[in-house]
Every structure is written in structure tokens, then in C-alpha cells.
Design an enzyme around this catalytic site. Structure first.
Site, mmCIF file in Angstrom:
data_model
loop_
_atom_site.group_PDB
_atom_site.id
_atom_site.type_symbol
_atom_site.label_atom_id
_atom_site.label_comp_id
_atom_site.label_asym_id
_atom_site.label_seq_id
_atom_site.Cartn_x
_atom_site.Cartn_y
_atom_site.Cartn_z
ATOM 1 N N ASP A 84 -132.608 -18.784 40.570
ATOM 2 C CA ASP A 84 -133.079 -18.305 41.863
ATOM 3 C C ASP A 84 -131.926 -18.314 42.867
ATOM 4 O O ASP A 84 -131.134 -19.256 42.921
ATOM 5 C CB ASP A 84 -134.207 -19.227 42.342
ATOM 6 C CG ASP A 84 -134.864 -18.751 43.612
ATOM 7 O OD1 ASP A 84 -135.462 -17.671 43.594
ATOM 8 O OD2 ASP A 84 -134.771 -19.467 44.633
ATOM 9 N N GLU A 135 -130.386 -14.252 40.103
ATOM 10 C CA GLU A 135 -130.917 -13.371 41.138
ATOM 11 C C GLU A 135 -129.898 -13.284 42.263
ATOM 12 O O GLU A 135 -129.589 -14.285 42.911
ATOM 13 C CB GLU A 135 -132.230 -13.918 41.688
ATOM 14 C CG GLU A 135 -132.765 -13.106 42.863
ATOM 15 C CD GLU A 135 -133.750 -13.874 43.724
ATOM 16 O OE1 GLU A 135 -134.593 -13.231 44.358
ATOM 17 O OE2 GLU A 135 -133.656 -15.116 43.781
#
Length: 556
Positions: free
Chosen positions: A218, A286
Site C-alpha cells: 500500500d 501501489e
């Protein structure tokens, strides 16, 4: 686990090759948002046992791996992206034993397991933060990004939070501000402290030792903040729509030059990759940056010593992917780093579902699906995407997402893409739960349920299966070289080549018929099951609206 489920698992069993360390290259990864996949215990919230029960559906699609969004212990202020224990399962989702069952079941079906690691920040309820905020001289005092106020008491600099307002929160115990790029309850870790890095790598090994095959990282570009805490410059007004945040968010007013994308991150990613190597595991990062996403992805995936894949936001943008924008995107990527390996996604748990975002007809949705499996790179498919689910309408009084609640009604948040998966249409919960779900099931989704589409040979569910099967049949689409993309009007085309085979891929991404001159020589039509256009004898390719053409020949 029911006897019927065990029998289905045995019938679908596939042997994974533990020696294949390049399994990620060209893999198709299915994202699961665990709160919304399957509730097994009747509390209205999806869980790990529910995921295990539904893995045969995922296996039937022909994917290579699953990515499970966070299920760690958490106060759930941001639904698991605020971790309070990196090495345990939140009771809401089950137990470590339940997770082990997911891994065992997935591996038995030939599916690898990736989990979502949120390393840039923790919950403010994590024991690390409780100790860090207690004083300025304890053992973890420097584990988070703390800073003194300016002489007038205001925050140390002008950095803004993704969720709106200042990225700094005052803490009276230390009489300092702490950094939070996201919610106030999500303090940022200080990656300049090697002890922090070591602790996070220890948590990574914990899951690798439990059989995890990889990680989705993330906000991979948020790990480091500028040591000097310099102010971010302003973003020109004409560029403010080119952002990862909604237009109503003041975050759009800055170039986030110092609050993320710091060069020190490259060395940490090398340490992370070295941790993965003994396990043959892989990571996809990401990249949360709209201005430099492709260039950052190139930096983070090139050289073979950092993460294997990243996915940028270029295909997650509000504007529909067109033939010309696809050409521009891939040209930028190739210019930045030709050996970088992208992972492409149209939808995920943070953006409006692409069928709605791009206003796609059923024919258009099929064309984009076929394009996705033909582009160079790996692929992420978000749960329900295989059903062609549109964005759900969630009324304000049922919203859960703090992002949507903050900016309603101009921005409705992320709940519309997070509503429960629909398995069958017999009740208002779509087979997801026997209780009231944590988010309402869209009535429009019920008619698109898995059970309904299984009975309809023309449903998009079957198109996804055919498209993924087509990709598996043609290795050039998985790991082959790609020519430069070209466009003419609404038509996009390119070739993929590997092991003496060349595949021609053309897509009419428009509502009107189009004609294209085919490259010379010896093409054979393939992909008829995906609606591939017939080849004419005059060297011209005639494409109906939203039609594709797939052809192959022996490579020179």
C-alpha cells in the site's frame, strides 16, 4: 468445510511449482476486499472462512493469484488500512488458523496468495505509537515522524493529508506534531530509523513463513518523508484535476515533492526484495502519484533488485482510456525504463468501478477486458469486475467511508465500489450474508450475480473466463515482448512476440465502425471466442464498434 466443498477442491487441484520464482511475471491477480466477499458466520461482515469457501469461483476464472486487502488487527477507522498488530488477524475476520486454511485451500487450487502490507503508517492504537507518543526520550520516540511547531505554534510545514486538511496533528504529551498523510488516526512511521525498517521486515518474514507468496504494498511511495521537512510547492491550477484525490480536496493544490517519492526509498525496497528472495515471493507496489506515477514505477521495478511490479494510477483515472492515451501512457513508460514491469488494473477498492467511471456499454466492457489481457504486464482484477458490476449507490445515512463522509455530496467516497459481492439473487443480501451486511447490497447488482450469470452463456462472466483462458494459451501475451502501441482514430493496435510466434492485437475503442490497414503477411485469425473480427483478403481490417481483432503468425 463441507464435503461438497472438499470434493470441488479435489476436482480443481493444481500443483504449484515452488521453484518458479518468476510466477508473478504476467500473472493475473484477483483482488479480494475481505469485508465484502463472503460472510460465513452471520455478522454481516465478510471473513477469511468465507474467502476459503469461495475460492473455487476464483479458480474457475483461471487467475494465478489472489490479493487480500488487510485483515490484520485494527480499530477499523480506515477498514484495516490502520494496523494495530502486523502479525495477527482481527477477530472480525477470524484467526491465524483461518488464514492458514485460506493459504492451504488456495494452493490446492493452484492459486498463490498475496496479502496487503500497509507499511507507511500504523493505527494510533498500535503499541509502537502508544510508546512513541509517551515522551521524547523513550525507546520508540523516533519511530514516527515528529516535529516541533513553528514559533507561532502552527504545523512544521504546509503538507496536506489525502483525507483533507493539514497532514500534521498536535500531540499534547510530547508538545509536538506528528505526520499523518492519511487519517489523523494513521500516524506515519519514520523510515529514516533503521529499527523501524527492521521491525517491518520482521513482520514481512512472519507472513512469508506462514506460506504467503507475495505482497501488495500500500502507498509504496509514501514510506519516506523529506528529512528537512521542506514545504511542498504549489500545483498550477490547470493541473489540479490530474490528481489521485477528488477535485474538492485541497490536496490537489500541491506538488507533493517532499512529503513522498523520496530517493531513500530505493534502498529500503532493495532490503525488502532481499527479504522476499529466499521464499520466491513477489511484491506489487501501489504508486499513489498522478503526476509521476509511471516514472516512479519505472524506478521501483527496474534493475531486478527492488519490487517486481508496481501499478500506477494511469488506468484508474476518471477519464476513459482511449487509443491515443494508451499510446501516450506506454510511450512514457518505455521512455522511463523499458525493463520496468507494470501491473495494470481498471478498478480497485479505492476508485469508482470502471464500468460506471468510463460509462461503458456491455460491448465496450468486453473490449476493455480483452485489451487488459493483451497488454504487456501483469493484471489485477477487482472482485465483481468479472460480473461487470457498476458502482453502487450508497445513501449518505449508510456511508461508512470517512473519505466520503468528509467530502459529501461532491465526492461520495469509496463505499460504492466496496459493497458486498453478489452470489445469487434469491434474497436482498445476494448470498453474501444471512444478516444485514455492513454496506447495503445494490438491487442493480442482484440481477448480475454469479448464479444468474452462470446460466447465461452471453454473460460477461464467461467473457472474463474466455479472455483469461486465451491469455494462458498464448505465452506471448503473458511474458512476450511488445511492439510500440499505435493508434488511428479510435483504433489501438500492437503486437506481442515470443518463441517464434507473433500476435497482432487491435481494438476499436469507439462507438463507430473503423477500418485499418493490416501489417503485411501471413496472419491467421484467432480469438473468435472473444469476438475477434474476421480477416479480409484485401489487407484491410474492418472493425465494428468496440470490436477486437486477434491474429497470429510465425515471427520472422
Amino acid at each position: 468445510m463441507t464435503s461438497e466443498f472438499k470434493e470441488m477442491q479435489a476436482d480443481m487441484a493444481v500443483q504449484l511449482d515452488p521453484a518458479d520464482k518468476d510466477w508473478w511475471r504476467g500473472a493475473v491477480i484477483y483482488q479480494i476486499y475481505p469485508r465484502s466477499y463472503q460472510d460465513s458466520n452471520g455478522d454481516g461482515i465478510g471473513d477469511l472462512t468465507g474467502i476459503a469457501q469461495r475460492l473455487p469461483h476464483i479458480a474457475s476464472l483461471g487467475v494465478d493469484a489472489i490479493w487480500i486487502s488487510p485483515f490484520f488487527t485494527s480499530p477499523m477507522k480506515d477498514f484495516g488500512y490502520d494496523v494495530s498488530d502486523y502479525c495477527d488477524v482481527d477477530p472480525m475476520f477470524g484467526t491465524l488458523a483461518d488464514f492458514d486454511t485460506v493459504v492451504e485451500t488456495a494452493h490446492g487450487l493452484g492459486i498463490r496468495v498475496m496479502i496487503d502490507l500497509v507499511l507507511s503508517h500504523t493505527s494510533d492504537q498500535h503499541p509502537w505509537f502508544a510508546e512513541s507518543r509517551a515522551s521524547r526520550d523513550n525507546a520508540k520516540a523516533d519511530w514516527y515522524v515528529w516535529a516541533d511547531p513553528k514559533p507561532d505554534g502552527t504545523p512544521p510545514n504546509n503538507w496536506l493529508s489525502i483525507f483533507g486538511g493539514s497532514a500534521w496533528q498536535w500531540d499534547g504529551r510530547r508538545e509536538q506534531y506528528y505526520l499523518h498523510n492519511f487519517l489523523v488516526s494513521q500516524p506515519d512511521l519514520n523510515f529514516h530509523n533503521m529499527e523501524v525498517q527492521d521491525a517491518l521486515l520482521d513482520a514481512t518474514r512472519f507472513w512469508l513463513q506462514r506460506g504467503v507468496d507475495g505482497f501488495r504494498l500500500d502507498t509504496i511511495n509514501f514510506y519516506f518523508a523529506d528529512k528537512e521537512l521542506r514545504d511542498n510547492p504549489a500545483l498550477a491550477p490547470e493541473k489540479r484535476n490530474d490528481s489521485i484525490a477528488p477535485s474538492v480536496n485541497p490536496y490537489n493544490h500541491q506538488v507533493h515533492l517532499y512529503s513522498k517519492n523520496q530517493p531513500e526509498n530505493l534502498e529500503f525496497l532493495k532490503r525488502f526484495r532481499a527479504t522476499l528472495e529466499p521464499f520466491g515471493a513477489a511484491a506489487v507496489g501501489e504508486v499513489g502519484d498522478a503526476q509521476r506515477g509511471l516514472e516512479i514505477m519505472a524506478e521501483y521495478t527496474s534493475g531486478g533488485d527492488k519490487v517486481q511490479m508496481c501499478y500506477p494510477f494511469e488506468l484508474l483515472q476518471p477519464a476513459r482510456l482511449t487509443a491515443s492515451s494508451a499510446v501516450e501512457t506506454f510511450a512514457r513508460l518505455n521512455a522511463a525504463a523499458p525493463d520496468a514491469w507494470p501491473c495494470w488494473a481498471y478498478s480497485n477498492h479505492d476508485v469508482t468501478r470502471h464500468v460506471t467511471r468510463w460509462d461503458l456499454s456491455p460491448a465496450a466492457a468486453r473490449a476493455y477486458t480483452t485489451l487488459l489481457v493483451c497488454m504487456r504486464g501483469s493484471v489485477c482484477i477487482y472482485q465483481g469486475e468479472e460480473l461487470g458490476l457498476p458502482e453502487a449507490e450508497v445513501p449518505f445515512d449508510e456511508l461508512q467511508d470517512p473519505y466520503g463522509i468528509e467530502f459529501w455530496p461532491e465526492y461520495k467516497g469509496r463505499d460504492g465500489c466496496r459493497t458486498p459481492m453478489v452470489w445469487e439473487p434469491s434474497n436482498q443480501n445476494g448470498g453474501f450474508s444471512s444478516a444485514k451486511p455492513w454496506l447495503p447490497v445494490s438491487h442493480d447488482h442482484l440481477q448480475r450475480s454469479v448464479a444468474s450469470q452462470e446460466k447465461d452463456p452471453g454473460a460477461i462472466l464467461h467473457h472474463y473466463r474466455r479472455a483469461l483462458a486465451f491469455r494462458r494459451m498464448h505465452p506471448a501475451l503473458i511474458t512476450g515482448a511488445s511492439s510500440a502501441m499505435q493508434s488511428e482514430g479510435d483504433v489501438l493496435w500492437f503486437t506481442r512476440t515470443q518463441d517464434g510466434r507473433e500476435i497482432f492485437c487491435a481494438f476499436n475503442l469507439g462507438d463507430t465502425p473503423a477500418t485499418l490497414e493490416m501489417p503485411d503477411g501471413g496472419w491467421r485469425q484467432i480469438g473468435t471466442e472473444l469476438g475477434s473480427a474476421a480477416l479480409s483478403g484485401d489487407g484491410r481490417l474492418h472493425l465494428a464498434a468496440w470490436q477486437t481483432c486477434l491474429a497470429e503468425r510465425d515471427a520472422e
